[in-house]
Design a protein around this motif. Structure first.
Motif, PDB file in Angstrom:
ATOM      1  N   ILE A 476       3.670  -2.586   2.268  1.00 13.29           N
ATOM      2  CA  ILE A 476       2.348  -2.033   2.534  1.00 13.29           C
ATOM      3  C   ILE A 476       2.243  -0.927   3.161  1.00 13.29           C
ATOM      4  CG2 ILE A 476       0.180  -2.712   3.221  1.00 13.29           C
ATOM      5  CD1 ILE A 476       0.741  -4.191   0.780  1.00 13.29           C
ATOM      6  N   LYS A 477       2.824  -0.636   4.231  1.00 13.45           N
ATOM      7  CA  LYS A 477       2.724   0.871   5.204  1.00 13.45           C
ATOM      8  C   LYS A 477       3.382   1.771   4.437  1.00 13.45           C
ATOM      9  CE  LYS A 477       4.032   2.669   9.584  1.00 13.45           C
ATOM     10  NZ  LYS A 477       4.490   2.614  10.918  1.00 13.45           N
ATOM     11  N   ALA A 478       4.627   1.613   3.627  1.00 10.67           N
ATOM     12  CA  ALA A 478       5.158   2.590   3.080  1.00 10.67           C
ATOM     13  C   ALA A 478       4.467   3.094   1.656  1.00 10.67           C
ATOM     14  CB  ALA A 478       6.728   2.292   2.515  1.00 10.67           C
ATOM     15  N   GLU A 479       3.656   2.250   1.172  1.00 12.43           N
ATOM     16  CA  GLU A 479       2.916   2.291   0.024  1.00 12.43           C
ATOM     17  C   GLU A 479       1.839   3.102   0.287  1.00 12.43           C
ATOM     18  OE1 GLU A 479       0.802  -0.063  -3.857  1.00 12.43           O
ATOM     19  OE2 GLU A 479       2.051  -1.008  -2.172  1.00 12.43           O
ATOM     20  N   PHE A 480       0.885   2.866   1.323  1.00  9.62           N
ATOM     21  CA  PHE A 480      -0.465   3.536   1.623  1.00  9.62           C
ATOM     22  C   PHE A 480      -0.478   4.529   2.637  1.00  9.62           C
ATOM     23  CE2 PHE A 480      -1.250  -0.686  -0.557  1.00  9.62           C
ATOM     24  CZ  PHE A 480      -2.267  -0.164  -1.249  1.00  9.62           C
ATOM     25  N   LEU A 481       0.584   4.634   3.476  1.00  9.83           N
ATOM     26  CA  LEU A 481       0.600   5.603   4.470  1.00  9.83           C
ATOM     27  C   LEU A 481       0.322   7.029   3.911  1.00  9.83           C
ATOM     28  CD1 LEU A 481       0.980   6.454   7.339  1.00  9.83           C
ATOM     29  CD2 LEU A 481       3.251   6.507   7.018  1.00  9.83           C
ATOM     30  N   PRO A 482       1.096   7.595   2.870  1.00 10.42           N
ATOM     31  CA  PRO A 482       0.663   8.967   2.279  1.00 10.42           C
ATOM     32  C   PRO A 482      -0.612   8.937   1.740  1.00 10.42           C
ATOM     33  CG  PRO A 482       2.841   7.990   1.421  1.00 10.42           C
ATOM     34  CD  PRO A 482       2.141   6.828   2.298  1.00 10.42           C
ATOM     35  N   VAL A 483      -1.067   7.753   1.298  1.00 10.53           N
ATOM     36  CA  VAL A 483      -2.601   7.954   0.544  1.00 10.53           C
ATOM     37  C   VAL A 483      -3.597   7.921   1.684  1.00 10.53           C
ATOM     38  CG1 VAL A 483      -4.465   6.511  -0.665  1.00 10.53           C
ATOM     39  CG2 VAL A 483      -1.882   6.393  -1.291  1.00 10.53           C
ATOM     40  N   ALA A 484      -3.369   7.275   2.978  1.00  8.47           N
ATOM     41  CA  ALA A 484      -4.228   7.373   3.987  1.00  8.47           C
ATOM     42  C   ALA A 484      -4.308   8.758   4.557  1.00  8.47           C
ATOM     43  CB  ALA A 484      -3.822   6.491   5.017  1.00  8.47           C
ATOM     44  N   ARG A 485      -2.991   9.337   4.920  1.00  4.18           N
ATOM     45  CA  ARG A 485      -2.760  10.847   5.542  1.00  4.18           C
ATOM     46  C   ARG A 485      -3.392  11.856   4.392  1.00  4.18           C
ATOM     47  NH1 ARG A 485       3.506  10.837   7.086  1.00  4.18           N
ATOM     48  NH2 ARG A 485       3.043   9.430   9.054  1.00  4.18           N
ATOM     49  N   ALA A 486      -3.568  11.394   3.050  1.00  6.05           N
ATOM     50  CA  ALA A 486      -4.237  12.402   2.215  1.00  6.05           C
ATOM     51  C   ALA A 486      -5.691  12.468   2.451  1.00  6.05           C
ATOM     52  CB  ALA A 486      -3.776  12.041   0.956  1.00  6.05           C
ATOM     53  N   GLU A 487      -6.125  11.132   2.693  1.00  8.10           N
ATOM     54  CA  GLU A 487      -7.631  11.074   3.024  1.00  8.10           C
ATOM     55  C   GLU A 487      -8.050  11.301   4.310  1.00  8.10           C
ATOM     56  OE1 GLU A 487      -9.903  10.419   0.907  1.00  8.10           O
ATOM     57  OE2 GLU A 487      -8.640  10.348  -0.908  1.00  8.10           O
ATOM     58  N   GLY A 488      -7.153  11.643   5.234  1.00  9.21           N
ATOM     59  CA  GLY A 488      -7.633  12.075   6.788  1.00  9.21           C
ATOM     60  C   GLY A 488      -7.604  10.825   7.510  1.00  9.21           C
ATOM     61  N   LEU A 489      -6.879   9.574   7.219  1.00  5.29           N
ATOM     62  CA  LEU A 489      -7.115   8.406   7.913  1.00  5.29           C
ATOM     63  C   LEU A 489      -5.930   8.095   8.729  1.00  5.29           C
ATOM     64  CD1 LEU A 489      -9.209   6.490   5.161  1.00  5.29           C
ATOM     65  CD2 LEU A 489     -10.114   7.716   7.181  1.00  5.29           C
ATOM     66  N   GLU A 490      -6.187   7.292   9.620  1.00  8.18           N
ATOM     67  CA  GLU A 490      -5.103   6.814  10.327  1.00  8.18           C
ATOM     68  C   GLU A 490      -4.679   5.573   9.855  1.00  8.18           C
ATOM     69  OE1 GLU A 490      -3.426   5.751  15.063  1.00  8.18           O
ATOM     70  OE2 GLU A 490      -5.464   6.415  14.390  1.00  8.18           O
ATOM     71  N   LEU A 491      -3.219   5.247   9.563  1.00  7.30           N
ATOM     72  CA  LEU A 491      -3.030   3.731   8.929  1.00  7.30           C
ATOM     73  C   LEU A 491      -2.077   3.326   9.973  1.00  7.30           C
ATOM     74  CD1 LEU A 491      -3.269   1.445   6.843  1.00  7.30           C
ATOM     75  CD2 LEU A 491      -1.194   2.733   5.740  1.00  7.30           C
ATOM     76  N   ARG A 492      -2.703   2.046  10.510  1.00  9.00           N
ATOM     77  CA  ARG A 492      -1.820   1.309  11.433  1.00  9.00           C
ATOM     78  C   ARG A 492      -1.385  -0.210  10.895  1.00  9.00           C
ATOM     79  NH1 ARG A 492      -5.878   3.325  15.094  1.00  9.00           N
ATOM     80  NH2 ARG A 492      -6.867   1.104  14.902  1.00  9.00           N
ATOM     81  N   VAL A 493      -0.170  -0.543  11.080  1.00  9.13           N
ATOM     82  CA  VAL A 493       0.361  -1.508  10.554  1.00  9.13           C
ATOM     83  C   VAL A 493       1.368  -2.259  11.391  1.00  9.13           C
ATOM     84  CG1 VAL A 493       1.478  -3.010   8.641  1.00  9.13           C
ATOM     85  CG2 VAL A 493       0.332  -0.789   8.021  1.00  9.13           C
ATOM     86  N   SER A 494       0.762  -3.495  12.178  1.00 14.04           N
ATOM     87  CA  SER A 494       1.610  -4.177  13.100  1.00 14.04           C
ATOM     88  C   SER A 494       2.838  -4.828  12.428  1.00 14.04           C
ATOM     89  CB  SER A 494       0.690  -5.085  13.910  1.00 14.04           C
ATOM     90  OG  SER A 494      -0.376  -4.565  14.269  1.00 14.04           O
ATOM     91  N   ASP A 495       3.936  -4.508  13.166  1.00 12.42           N
ATOM     92  CA  ASP A 495       5.346  -5.234  12.586  1.00 12.42           C
ATOM     93  C   ASP A 495       5.320  -6.680  13.065  1.00 12.42           C
ATOM     94  OD1 ASP A 495       7.532  -5.502  11.525  1.00 12.42           O
ATOM     95  OD2 ASP A 495       8.720  -4.559  13.039  1.00 12.42           O
TER      96      ASP A 495
END
Length: 603
Positions: A476-495
């Motif tokens: 999930i993190k690998a899939e949406f991290l580029p999308v979140a960065r493109a929107e100027g958002l911080e994506l945090r995913v706990s391991d």
């Protein structure tokens, strides 16, 4: 680094050669001057002094020339050594790549094949001889399509090329492909620092085979449990598949109809069962009570009496796969009890009639109410059947329409993709980009409708198994991290290192919709995916800092095509949470929503 050393050594060598040539020209000019020089006044002593001075300069220039020639020789030796080191390093790299078990391929920043090993060629045996360094990725993909190497190519070649090109361009995470020869491979791709792409191809055929064996074993165990359950119920049961073949029965059926030990030989198909019914049990009556259900009928109940006084209740029900299940229940005892009860009621009614007219009036009123209730129940059953049929028709229409529309839509997307690769005017390129975005939205809508229709129709069966939830969260993190960065958002995913039992594909679909909606509706701030454990239950949550959802809409957001009015037209289709609702209900995973206006939401 080796290339840099060779380049520097070559540059210094060129500079030294230039200095040597320059000194040679100066030395020749000085010697020529000495030979041709003449004292205009004929002074011999002056000529001697001039010769001495020129000899000194020639000696100095000669020494300088010898020093520079020595440096040139040292630089040449250094360049040869650096070239040897570079060639050794390249050979060691090739040897290392050839020793790994996975297929390896390296594409440069122009997406051309720069390096590969024999394992990579072994994946495509029919086209291996035509693969060479410098070949573009798109050219290799089209060769695979022409050869029909993968199952995806054999089913939908254009869609396979489009999807594979998209995966290769993103170069994030792994994806699995089935080859035509029965092998399964997992492809992992990553970008290099210079813009190239490293590809690893892992053969996971054994893993897939083990999964298939486990699923077959689970199905066999379920079949044994089902047969044991059937053999322990008093009703006689027989089940026919959608093609009319007998697929299940129990001992009560054989005992009721006095069938031989080889049941399949007597009633192997529904047609043979009808013939058996007509010849062996003619006293029951016509075969209408055991015929195949007509279109629109989901369940039918009939009662028949035998010549020996026994009574049967016959129930027919449609199976999810289109088959037919028939159950036979001996209701002789219940009918006798009903007859005795009726006789008692008649006696009681006569006594009541004799004793009081008022009680007769009350009883008559009660009978009317019972009749009305029976009529109401019949109307309700009819309305329920009509509603179920209407819902089934809607589901079939959505599935068929979505599937048929996706074919021309894929073709249109390929045409638009071809236009994007051409040199177009800015205005035309903008129009092509808008068209591609619109087609992508339509494709997403149709795929969502198809997924909802499959869930409604029961075509999706959860495959429960144990797996680490950490792998799901990292994907999930690998899939949406580029999308979140493109929107100027911080994506945090706990391991997380915990294992869970669920359907990995459906659970990932639920989390994908949660994270996608959170990014879509959050303008600033962050989106976080967290987890907590209480007992043997894990709680996965997706929290955003978006506008929040009013309390009166908490239930409505899970309905189809429901969207909050926020003044922006680019929001979703209103289908993501509808899919979540169906998938979570199928998995028996409760979904909760907590939200506060102006603060954010947690799913």
């Amino acid at each position: 680094m080796t290339k840099a050393i060779i380049s520097a050594a070559g540059h210094r060598s060129d500079s030294l050669e230039y200095e040597v040539d320059k000194l040679r020209r100066i030395n020749a000019a000085l010697i020529n001057r000495v030979e041709r020089a003449t004292d205009l006044q004929g002074n011999a002593f002056s000529l001697f002094e001039t010769a001495i001075a020129l000899e000194t300069k020639v000696r100095e220039r000669t020494n300088e020339l010898e020093r520079i020639l020595g440096e040139l020789a040292a630089a040449s030796a250094s360049a040869l050594q650096a070239k040897s080191v570079a060639e050794d390093a390249q050979q060691r790299l090739r040897d290392a790549i050839d020793t790994i078990n996975e297929g390896f391929a390296l594409f440069d920043q122009d997406d051309r094949l720069a390096l590969f090993n024999q394992t990579y060629l072994g994946l495509w045996p029919s086209i291996a001889e035509r693969i060479h360094v410098g070949m573009g990725f798109a050219e290799i993909a089209h060769m695979i399509v022409e050869d029909g190497t993968t199952l995806g190519v054999m089913i939908a070649p254009d869609r396979w090329v489009s999807e594979r090109s998209r995966q290769h361009a993103v170069a994030v995470g792994g994806h699995v492909h089935a080859l035509a020869d029965g092998r399964w491979i997992q492809i992992n791709e990553r970008r290099t620092s210079d813009g190239g792409i490293v590809c690893l191809y892992t053969d996971i055929t054994e893993v897939k085979a083990e999964d298939a064996r486990q699923r077959a074993q689970e199905l066999a165990e379920k079949s044994m449990l089902l047969q044991a359950a059937l053999d322990n119920i008093p009703q006689a049961v027989c089940v026919f598949g959608p093609n009319g073949d007998l697929v299940a029965w129990n001992g009560s059926l054989r005992a009721l109809f006095e069938l031989p030990a080889d049941v399949e030989d007597s009633i192997a198909t529904h047609r043979r069962f009808l013939r058996f019914w007509s010849t062996r049990k003619a006293e029951i009556g016509d075969t209408d009570c055991v015929r195949w259900l007509r279109e629109g009928e989901s369940e039918c109940i009939a009662q028949r009496s035998w010549a020996d006084g026994r009574s049967l209740e016959i129930r027919r029900a449609r199976m999810p796969d289109g088959g037919l299940m028939i159950t036979f229940s001996d209701i002789s005892a219940s009918r006798r009890a009903a007859a005795v009860l009726q006789e008692a009621n008649d006696t009681l009614e006569r006594r009541v009639t004799e004793r009081t007219a008022e009680m007769a009036a009350v009883n008559s009123k009660l009978q009317r109410e019972i009749t009305e209730r029976l009529n109401i129940e019949g109307a309700l059953r009819e309305a329920k059947g009509l509603a179920e049929q209407a819902n089934l028709s809607k589901t079939r229409f959505l599935a068929a329409a979505s599937h048929d529309l996706l074919q021309p839509l894929n073709a249109a997307r390929l045409f638009v993709s071809a236009l994007e690769d051409r040199k177009l005017a800015p205005a035309s390129r903008s129009l092509v980009g808008q068209t591609s975005s619109a087609l992508e939205s339509v494709e997403y809508l149709l795929e969502a409708l198809m997924e909802i229709s499959k869930l409604d129709a029961g075509a999706v069966v959860p495959e429960l198994r144990e797996f680490p939830v950490g792998d799901l969260l990292r994907n999930i993190k690998a899939e949406f991290l580029p999308v979140a960065r493109a929107e100027g958002l911080e994506l945090r995913v706990s391991d997380c290192g915990t294992w869970v039992r669920s359907d990995a594909r459906l659970l990932r679909r639920v989390l994908q919709n949660f994270v996608s909606n959170a990014i879509k509706y959050t303008k600033t701030g962050s989106v976080s995916v967290d987890w907590t454990i209480r007992g043997n239950v894990i709680r996965l949550s997706v929290t955003d800092t978006g506008p929040g959802i009013p309390a009166e809409h908490h239930a409505a957001v899970f309905q189809e095509f429901f969207r909050l009015e926020d003044g922006e037209a680019h929001r979703g289709m209103g289908l993501g949470l509808a899919i979540v609702h169906r998938a979570s209900r199928m998995l028996d995973h409760p979904v909760h929503l907590e939200s506060k206006l102006g603060v954010g939401s947690t799913f």
